[in-house]
Design an enzyme around this catalytic site. Structure first.
Site, PDB file in Angstrom:
ATOM      1  CD  GLU A 129      -4.063   9.819   0.644  1.00  0.00           C
ATOM      2  OE1 GLU A 129      -5.024  10.578   0.521  1.00  0.00           O
ATOM      3  OE2 GLU A 129      -3.437   9.653   1.695  1.00  0.00           O
ATOM      4  CE  LYS A 147      -1.434  17.746   6.528  1.00  0.00           C
ATOM      5  NZ  LYS A 147      -0.784  16.858   5.573  1.00  0.00           N
ATOM      6  NE  ARG A 202      -6.734  18.205   6.988  1.00  0.00           N
ATOM      7  CZ  ARG A 202      -6.308  18.252   5.728  1.00  0.00           C
ATOM      8  NH1 ARG A 202      -6.925  17.576   4.778  1.00  0.00           N
ATOM      9  NH2 ARG A 202      -5.246  18.972   5.398  1.00  0.00           N
TER      10      ARG A 202
HETATM   11  C1  LIG Z   1      -1.362  11.902   2.705  1.00  0.00           C
HETATM   12  C2  LIG Z   1      -2.031  13.114   2.141  1.00  0.00           C
HETATM   13  N1  LIG Z   1      -3.108  12.958   1.341  1.00  0.00           N
HETATM   14  C3  LIG Z   1      -3.740  14.007   0.814  1.00  0.00           C
HETATM   15  C4  LIG Z   1      -3.334  15.299   1.056  1.00  0.00           C
HETATM   16  C5  LIG Z   1      -4.075  16.455   0.472  1.00  0.00           C
HETATM   17  O1  LIG Z   1      -4.767  17.158   1.472  1.00  0.00           O
HETATM   18  P1  LIG Z   1      -5.048  18.709   1.390  1.00  0.00           P
HETATM   19  O2  LIG Z   1      -5.726  18.952   0.084  1.00  0.00           O
HETATM   20  O3  LIG Z   1      -5.951  18.980   2.537  1.00  0.00           O
HETATM   21  O4  LIG Z   1      -3.748  19.417   1.480  1.00  0.00           O
HETATM   22  C6  LIG Z   1      -2.226  15.516   1.879  1.00  0.00           C
HETATM   23  C7  LIG Z   1      -1.745  16.872   2.187  1.00  0.00           C
HETATM   24  O5  LIG Z   1      -2.108  17.424   3.186  1.00  0.00           O
HETATM   25  C8  LIG Z   1      -1.561  14.397   2.445  1.00  0.00           C
HETATM   26  O6  LIG Z   1      -0.504  14.567   3.224  1.00  0.00           O
END
Ligand SMILES: Cc1ncc(COP(=O)(O)O)c(C=O)c1O
Length: 316
Positions: free
Chosen positions: A191, A157, A58
Site C-alpha cells: 500500500e 492503526k 476500527r
Molecule cells: C497505512 C495506511 N494504509 C491505508 C490507509 C487508508 O485507510 P482508510 O481508507 O481507512 O483511511 C491509511 C489511512 O488511514 C493508512 O494510514
C-alpha cells in the site's frame, strides 16, 4: 495547520491551545496510541461524517489489539465528535480521534498509565493536493518494507507503527515524488504510506489482500463496493512489483487523500487518470458528499440547530 476553537479531551471541550499532555506521557515515549483519520463533508443536508461507525469500530479494535482499555464507548466518542463539530461551527473537516497511554508509568507493562482520549476536528484540504486528485501523482516504490505481521499488527492503526510510513514518505518526498508505495515483507505490493492501492489490469480492478499486511482501509472497502456496483470485477490478490509498471491504471484510496490516481511510478509512465479510475472516483466523491442515494447510509449527519452558525464557548 489550520486550527479550530475546541478539542474534546477526556470528556471536556477545552480551548485548542489548552489541550496538553505531560512530557512523561507513555505514548510520547513508546508510541502507545491508536487513532483514526475521519472526514466530515458539507452536504446539502448539512455536515456528514463519512463511515463514522466504521472508523469508531476500527479505533476500538486497534485499542483492543494493543491492550488499551478505552474509557469511552465508540458511541460516546461518536457523540462527542458530532458535538465538537457543532461547537466548532465546522462543515467539511478532518477528524482525529486518538486514544493513548498518558502519564503515570514508563514501564512497558504500563497498566498504571491511564488511557487518555481526545478528538480534534479542524479544516484540512486534500492530503495529496487537488491537482493530484485531478491529474494523478508520481509515486516511488520505497526501499522500506511495510511493517511485518511477525512483529507488529498491520490491521491496527497504531501511533508507533507510523514511523514505518514516515520513513517511506520522507524517502520518496526527498527523492522528488509525491507518495511512497511499500512492498510487504515478502516483496509483494502492499500500500501507500497512508493509502491503499488499486491497479487496473486487463480491465479488472486488482488490490492487495489482507495477508499482504495492508491496513483494512475504510475507503478501500467503499471503493470495492462502488466498483462492483458499477459492474467492474474487483480481485483481491497478491500483486507483483512489475505489475505496477504494467498496469493500465493505478489509484490510491484513503481518508486524508480520498481517491488519487497515480500517473507515474518509479519513472514508468501510467498516464493521465484512465476511464475506470475516473468512473469510480466520480461515484466515490458523490458518495462522500451525499449525492449518491445508494450510499447515504454511509453518512452520519451532524444535526446543526437552525441559526446556530456561531461556535459556542467552552463547556463547563
Ligand atoms: C497505512 C495506511 N494504509 C491505508 C490507509 C487508508 O485507510 P482508510 O481508507 O481507512 O483511511 C491509511 C489511512 O488511514 C493508512 O494510514
Amino acid at each position: 495547520m489550520d486550527t479550530a476553537e475546541l478539542i474534546w479531551h477526556n470528556g471536556e471541550f477545552v480551548p485548542w491551545e489548552d489541550a496538553k499532555v505531560h512530557v512523561l506521557s507513555h505514548a510520547l515515549h513508546y508510541g502507545t496510541g491508536v487513532f483514526e483519520g475521519v472526514r466530515c463533508y458539507e452536504t446539502e443536508r448539512g455536515p456528514a461524517i463519512f463511515r463514522h461507525a466504521d472508523h469508531l469500530d476500527r479505533l476500538a479494535k486497534s485499542a483492543e489489539l494493543y491492550y488499551l482499555g478505552l474509557p469511552y464507548s465508540p458511541e460516546q466518542i461518536g457523540e462527542a465528535t458530532r458535538e465538537l463539530i457543532r461547537r466548532n461551527g465546522l462543515g467539511s473537516c478532518y477528524i482525529r480521534p486518538l486514544a493513548f497511554r498518558g502519564y503515570g508509568s514508563l514501564g512497558l507493562y504500563a497498566t498504571d498509565a491511564p488511557v487518555d482520549v481526545i478528538v480534534a476536528a479542524f479544516p484540512w484540504g486534500a492530503y495529496l493536493g487537488e491537482e493530484g486528485q485531478k491529474h494523478g501523482i508520481r509515486a516511488k516504490v520505497s526501499s522500506w518494507r511495510r511493517i511485518s505481521p511477525a512483529g507488529l499488527i498491520p490491521h491496527a492503526k497504531a501511533s508507533g507503527q507510523y514511523l514505518n510510513s514516515i520513513l517511506a514518505k520522507t524517502e520518496s518526498t526527498n527523492a522528488g515524488y509525491e507518495e511512497a508505495i511499500l512492498l510487504d515483507e515478502r516483496g509483494f505490493v502492499c500500500e501507500g504510506s497512508g493509502e491503499n492501492i488499486f491497479l487496473v489490469r486487463d480491465g479488472q480492478i486488482v488490490t492487495p489482500p489482507h495477508v499482504a499486511a495492508i491496513l483494512d482501509g475504510i475507503n478501500r472497502k467503499s471503493v470495492i463496493q462502488i466498483a462492483r456496483d458499477l459492474g467492474y470485477t474487483v480481485v483481491e490478490r497478491d500483486v507483483a512489483r512489475a505489475e505496477l509498471y504494467l498496469a493500465e491504471e493505478i489509484f490510491l484510496t484513503g481518508t486524508a487523500a480520498e481517491l488519487v490516481p497515480v500517473r507515474e511510478i518509479d519513472d514508468h509512465p501510467i498516464g493521465e487518470p484512465g476511464e475506470i479510475t475516473r468512473h469510480v472516483q466520480a461515484k466515490f466523491v458523490d458518495a462522500l458528499y451525499g449525492r449518491a442515494e445508494e450510499y447515504l447510509e454511509w453518512l452520519d449527519f451532524v444535526k446543526v440547530p437552525a441559526g446556530a452558525d456561531e461556535p459556542s464557548k467552552v463547556s463547563s
